[in-house]
Design an enzyme around this catalytic site. Structure first.
Site, short mmCIF file in Angstrom:
data_model
loop_
_atom_site.label_atom_id
_atom_site.label_comp_id
_atom_site.label_asym_id
_atom_site.label_seq_id
_atom_site.Cartn_x
_atom_site.Cartn_y
_atom_site.Cartn_z
N ASP A 79 0.81 -1.22 0.00
CA ASP A 79 0.00 0.00 0.00
C ASP A 79 0.85 1.27 0.00
O ASP A 79 2.08 1.22 0.15
CB ASP A 79 -0.96 0.01 1.20
CG ASP A 79 -0.31 -0.48 2.49
OD1 ASP A 79 0.93 -0.49 2.56
OD2 ASP A 79 -1.04 -0.83 3.42
N HIS A 82 -7.19 -5.04 10.26
CA HIS A 82 -7.08 -4.78 8.82
C HIS A 82 -5.75 -5.31 8.28
O HIS A 82 -4.74 -5.32 8.97
CB HIS A 82 -7.30 -3.30 8.47
CG HIS A 82 -6.22 -2.35 8.88
ND1 HIS A 82 -6.43 -1.33 9.78
CD2 HIS A 82 -4.93 -2.23 8.49
CE1 HIS A 82 -5.32 -0.63 9.93
NE2 HIS A 82 -4.39 -1.16 9.15
N ASP A 134 -7.51 -3.14 14.37
CA ASP A 134 -8.87 -3.61 14.07
C ASP A 134 -8.86 -4.81 13.11
O ASP A 134 -9.88 -5.16 12.54
CB ASP A 134 -9.70 -2.46 13.46
CG ASP A 134 -9.03 -1.87 12.23
OD1 ASP A 134 -8.03 -2.43 11.75
OD2 ASP A 134 -9.51 -0.82 11.74
N GLU A 143 -9.65 -1.89 5.41
CA GLU A 143 -10.31 -1.59 6.68
C GLU A 143 -11.50 -2.53 6.87
O GLU A 143 -11.97 -3.15 5.91
CB GLU A 143 -10.79 -0.13 6.65
CG GLU A 143 -9.67 0.89 6.49
CD GLU A 143 -8.88 1.16 7.77
OE1 GLU A 143 -8.76 0.24 8.61
OE2 GLU A 143 -8.37 2.27 7.92
C1 GLP Z 1 -0.85 0.31 8.44
C2 GLP Z 1 -0.41 -0.51 7.24
C3 GLP Z 1 -0.55 -1.99 7.51
C4 GLP Z 1 0.12 -2.34 8.80
C5 GLP Z 1 -0.53 -1.56 9.93
C6 GLP Z 1 0.06 -1.90 11.29
O1 GLP Z 1 -2.23 0.39 8.54
N1 GLP Z 1 -1.17 -0.18 6.07
O2 GLP Z 1 0.03 -2.71 6.43
O3 GLP Z 1 0.02 -3.73 9.03
O4 GLP Z 1 -0.34 -0.18 9.67
O5 GLP Z 1 1.14 -1.10 11.61
P1 GLP Z 1 2.17 -1.41 12.75
O6 GLP Z 1 2.99 -2.54 12.26
O7 GLP Z 1 2.98 -0.16 12.91
O8 GLP Z 1 1.40 -1.77 13.96
#
Ligand code: GLP
Length: 264
Positions: free
Chosen positions: A72, A143, A141, A148
């Protein structure tokens, strides 16, 4: 689904990096085709990337014949912004490994035609032969990528609107100011991830415990998009003790027993 549980994030990350390295090396032994690796951002994969870079430096792994596709990117955030996922990937992985830059793919959040950029991304994945292994993290959540809650489990790469919760959580990277967090992103779809031959999801810390419980023990549901992994024939979750903390003790014992039996 397999769940690999380690005492802490570091041990789990090292396990994940070695699993990825073994997969890349195994394909290189039997095929000249590149290994196609899906990649994620966020704080979760940082230790895994550090271990992959260490393996490259130690001569135990090469990315010369690896093609990557990131999950993404924010819409309309300049590529050179320190919090763009382009910058993130350079900082934590690409600057430290021997990858050929022409094999690196990230969505262009500043493309003139965002829909075309998303559609082309799906085509590029197919042209590369499909993703061998998709590495991902999860949001609090549940995702996956930026899918989402209530994203279709059949979704494909597209422009998405971020929830207020996600923007709040990610505001820690934007001076704790939610208004600085882009409201939209481009994301591979849930089906883009589950199309991969293998999917490896990392989850660390008690903040992810509720999402992991829903993903493992809950129904396969668009309310927790990572739960789509339940339908995947080769899905692995790699987590620490804190992240598995909300699952039933019997689930925990089951996954531990499977790992022990398979390592004999
Ligand atoms: C963002 C990214 C996800 C990632 C998530 C969790 O939303 N788009 O790909 O898994 O953050 O982030 P973190 O690893 O910092 O908890």
């Amino acid at each position: 689904m397999k769940v690999i549980i380690r005492n802490d994030e570091k041990k789990a990350s090292i396990w994940a990096a070695h699993y990825i390295a073994d997969a890349i090396n195994a394909k290189a032994k039997t095929s000249k085709k590149p290994f196609v690796l899906g990649l994620a951002t966020g704080s979760t994969p940082i230790e895994t990337y550090a271990e992959l870079a260490r393996l490259v430096k130690a001569g135990k792994l090469s990315f010369k014949n690896v093609v990557t596709f990131n999950m993404d990117e924010y819409v309309a955030l300049p590529v050179e912004h320190p919090e763009s996922y382009h910058s993130f990937m350079d900082k934590y992985l690409f600057n430290h490994i021997d990858i050929d830059r022409k094999n690196v793919h990230l969505l262009d959040g500043n493309a003139k035609d965002l829909k075309k950029e998303c559609d082309d991304y799906e085509k590029k994945i197919v042209a590369a032969g499909g993703i061998d292994l998709f590495l991902g993290g999860i949001g609090e959540d549940g995702h996956i990528a930026f899918n989402e809650p209530f994203s279709s489990l059949n979704s494909r790469t597209r422009v998405v609107t971020l929830t207020e919760d996600t923007r709040k959580v990610n505001s820690r990277f934007f001076d704790n100011d939610i208004n600085k967090v882009p409201a939209q992103a481009m994301s591979v779809g849930v089906a883009t991830v589950t199309d991969a031959k293998e999917v490896l999801i990392l989850a660390f810390g008690s903040k992810k415990a509720r999402a992991l419980r829903d993903a493992i023990e809950g129904p396969c549901s668009h309310a927790c998009t990572v739960s789509a992994l339940q339908l995947h024939p080769a899905g692995i979750i790699v987590c620490d003790e804190a992240a598995i903390g909300e699952c039933k003790y019997n689930s925990y014992k089951y996954f531990k027993a499977v790992e022990e039996a398979e390592s004999k």
